[in-house]
Scaffold this motif. Structure first.
Motif, mmCIF file in Angstrom:
data_model
loop_
_atom_site.group_PDB
_atom_site.id
_atom_site.type_symbol
_atom_site.label_atom_id
_atom_site.label_comp_id
_atom_site.label_asym_id
_atom_site.label_seq_id
_atom_site.Cartn_x
_atom_site.Cartn_y
_atom_site.Cartn_z
ATOM 1 N N LYS A 190 -3.673 1.590 2.065
ATOM 2 C CA LYS A 190 -2.367 1.734 2.699
ATOM 3 C C LYS A 190 -1.821 3.135 2.444
ATOM 4 C CE LYS A 190 2.009 -0.772 3.129
ATOM 5 N NZ LYS A 190 2.818 -1.909 2.618
ATOM 6 N N ASN A 191 -1.276 3.734 3.480
ATOM 7 C CA ASN A 191 -0.767 5.112 3.421
ATOM 8 C C ASN A 191 -1.874 6.117 3.092
ATOM 9 O OD1 ASN A 191 1.911 4.204 3.915
ATOM 10 N ND2 ASN A 191 2.156 3.737 1.737
ATOM 11 N N ASN A 192 -3.118 5.738 3.417
ATOM 12 C CA ASN A 192 -4.286 6.589 3.190
ATOM 13 C C ASN A 192 -4.440 6.981 1.726
ATOM 14 O OD1 ASN A 192 -6.634 7.779 4.307
ATOM 15 N ND2 ASN A 192 -5.665 9.803 4.236
ATOM 16 N N GLU A 193 -4.057 6.069 0.853
ATOM 17 C CA GLU A 193 -4.212 6.295 -0.588
ATOM 18 C C GLU A 193 -4.983 5.122 -1.178
ATOM 19 O OE1 GLU A 193 -1.451 6.777 -4.622
ATOM 20 O OE2 GLU A 193 -0.529 6.744 -2.634
ATOM 21 N N LEU A 194 -6.008 5.423 -1.973
ATOM 22 C CA LEU A 194 -6.824 4.365 -2.552
ATOM 23 C C LEU A 194 -6.077 3.707 -3.710
ATOM 24 C CD1 LEU A 194 -10.606 4.474 -3.377
ATOM 25 C CD2 LEU A 194 -8.978 3.524 -5.005
ATOM 26 N N THR A 195 -5.859 2.420 -3.581
ATOM 27 C CA THR A 195 -5.310 1.624 -4.672
ATOM 28 C C THR A 195 -6.218 0.411 -4.879
ATOM 29 O OG1 THR A 195 -3.880 0.319 -3.204
ATOM 30 C CG2 THR A 195 -2.939 2.317 -4.177
#
Length: 275
Positions: free
Chosen positions: A215-220
């Motif tokens: 999500k939001n181009n961020e890896l979590t």
């Protein structure tokens, strides 16, 4: 032998990560239900190997996994099975309790697998790579250099760092050790989602998996526990052939022994995992 590396190119959306199904059909069926509930397609479901292992239904588990069409690399057990080896290749110390148990469950699993299942195992790659949220990810079993190497949270970072360098990755998804954990340093992430075939020595019958999100181009990522019909898995293992100690672990959540564990991980037996 040259490594077989499958490149999935770019993945997006949620990615379900898990390892060590260990012939536990009931846990696999519960995980498939989670994937469906989360809307995660099979191509975004990735196993770190050892689909076959300690539990009672190796053939049914392989066929269910094959029908699901999820992704998997080989664990040491799959390598040994495809090579018709006489042991599991787990790197247990010779003469240890785990080594003795493996002389019961591995021949049992070997005897149950059909030609179709062995052919499926032969198609599995050694590693999977993909790009996710702008990061290169490599999936391996023990380590890039040794499929049976035990790497834990407490393992010195240098042993992990060499894997990042060899694979040119920023994220490594690993299996084999049986315990979920994450270790981060210098923008690198080593993530073990845990296994679904056996509890994590924390005194609970639940097992572990993880989900990546971009999500939001961020890896979590987040670790999750999995509830499943462990009582049925336990009863099927009490068949006069498989080690009863492993059947007991399915219920108690406590490993029969901690031979493979470093001192730090051994000291956590029976305690809640903080992830």
């Amino acid at each position: 032998m040259d490594k077989k590396i499958e490149n999935l190119e770019i993945l997006s959306g949620k990615v379900l990560l898990f390892g060590g199904v260990y012939s536990n059909l009931q846990a696999l069926e519960a995980l498939i239900a989670v994937a469906k509930a989360e809307g995660i397609p099979p191509e975004n479901c990735i196993c770190t190997g050892d689909i076959v292992g300690y539990c009672a239904q190796p053939e049914e588990t392989i066929q269910t996994f094959k029908k699901w069409k999820a992704q998997s690399i080989v664990g040491n057990v799959e390598i040994q099975l495809r090579e018709e080896a006489t042991d599991c290749g787990c790197d247990f110390k010779k003469g240890s309790t785990c080594d003795g148990y493996s002389q019961l469950w591995y021949p049992y699993a070997q005897s149950k697998l059909s030609k179709s299942s062995l052919e499926f195992i032969a198609t599995l790659p050694d590693h999977i790579q993909f790009n996710y949220a702008g990061k290169k990810v490599t999936v391996l079993h023990g380590s890039y250099f040794n499929v049976s190497e035990f790497i834990f949270k407490s393992t010195p970072w240098g042993r992990k760092q060499s894997n990042f360098e060899a694979t040119k990755s920023e994220v490594i998804i690993a299996g084999h050790c049986g315990l979920p954990f994450q270790d981060e340093k210098d923008t690198k992430l080593w993530l073990n989602p845990g296994v679904i075939g056996m509890p994590a020595n924390d005194g609970k019958p639940t097992v572990w998996y993880a989900i990546l999100d971009d999500k939001n181009n961020e890896l979590t990522f987040k670790h999750h526990t999995l509830n499943y019909n462990y009582k049925l898995a336990n009863s099927l293992m009490i068949n006069g052939i498989l080690p009863e100690a492993y059947a007991n672990t399915i219920i108690s959540g406590i490993w029969d022994n901690t031979e493979i564990l470093p001192a730090f991980e051994s000291s956590l037996q029976g305690l809640d995992l903080i992830l």
